[in-house]
Design an enzyme around this catalytic site. Sequence first.
Site, PDB file in Angstrom:
ATOM      1  N   TYR A  61       0.842  -1.197   0.000  1.00 19.31           N
ATOM      2  CA  TYR A  61       0.000   0.000   0.000  1.00 19.31           C
ATOM      3  C   TYR A  61       0.870   1.238   0.000  1.00 19.31           C
ATOM      4  CZ  TYR A  61       0.820   0.737   5.016  1.00 19.31           C
ATOM      5  OH  TYR A  61       1.394   0.981   6.244  1.00 19.31           O
ATOM      6  N   CYS A  62       0.249   2.345  -0.379  1.00 19.76           N
ATOM      7  CA  CYS A  62       0.923   3.644  -0.372  1.00 19.76           C
ATOM      8  C   CYS A  62      -0.152   4.707  -0.151  1.00 19.76           C
ATOM      9  CB  CYS A  62       1.704   3.871  -1.664  1.00 19.76           C
ATOM     10  SG  CYS A  62       0.704   3.801  -3.158  1.00 19.76           S
ATOM     11  N   THR A  63       0.135   5.943  -0.472  1.00 26.72           N
ATOM     12  CA  THR A  63      -0.809   7.020  -0.191  1.00 26.72           C
ATOM     13  C   THR A  63      -2.069   6.941  -1.043  1.00 26.72           C
ATOM     14  OG1 THR A  63       1.035   8.461   0.417  1.00 26.72           O
ATOM     15  CG2 THR A  63      -1.068   9.531  -0.017  1.00 26.72           C
ATOM     16  N   ILE A  91      -4.130   4.589   1.010  1.00 20.11           N
ATOM     17  CA  ILE A  91      -4.646   5.032   2.309  1.00 20.11           C
ATOM     18  C   ILE A  91      -5.781   6.027   2.120  1.00 20.11           C
ATOM     19  CG2 ILE A  91      -4.035   6.132   4.508  1.00 20.11           C
ATOM     20  CD1 ILE A  91      -1.077   5.260   3.800  1.00 20.11           C
TER      21      ILE A  91
END
Length: 199
Positions: A61-63, A91
Amino acid sequence: LRASGKEQAAPILLDCRNTYETDIGIFDGAEPLNTESFRESWDVLKERLADTPKDAPIMTYCTGGIRCVKVGAYLTQELGFTNVSRLAGGIIAYDRTLNDKAEGEESMFKGTNFVFDGRLGRPITEDALASCVTCGTETSLVSNCLNENCHKRMVQCESCRTSFHGTCSDPCRNRVINGGMAPRRIIDTTKSTSTNSEE
């Protein structure tokens, strides 16, 4: 990100963001890559996953979903992993779903999501995971030093942000105060409720 009901190996959950982002907010059980810039990710991933079976479940996952797409492609195409998935929309998308969560369900993401706009951070929970660069107090407030010759990204509590005029150190504060540089307006990230989809 929760495991399904059937028996299976726990996934390796990788946070594909940089240290200044993971310091202030992270999912429970996630491993940060501890990178200063995204280009460092490839060497870190190669070393971290060197002894990992190719069919091991890996979640990323990332932003906002862009970096974990690139990491997923690298893991499958370059390193040969066969069981890679990602948090679609990152996120930011998860944050949006929190409004629809069942009453009493706790967020699996703790702290503040670093975002790439003037706010620099969107609080998701009240957890303060980082330490103020000036005094060491727990906080999740991120800013850039207002000395334009420095512009260092930093975590700084509200009290030090005020007393240091938005700067990271005594020399930078003195330059802003005595050097004729008017400090730019400090944006209050604690009052923002909108989200940002850019990475």
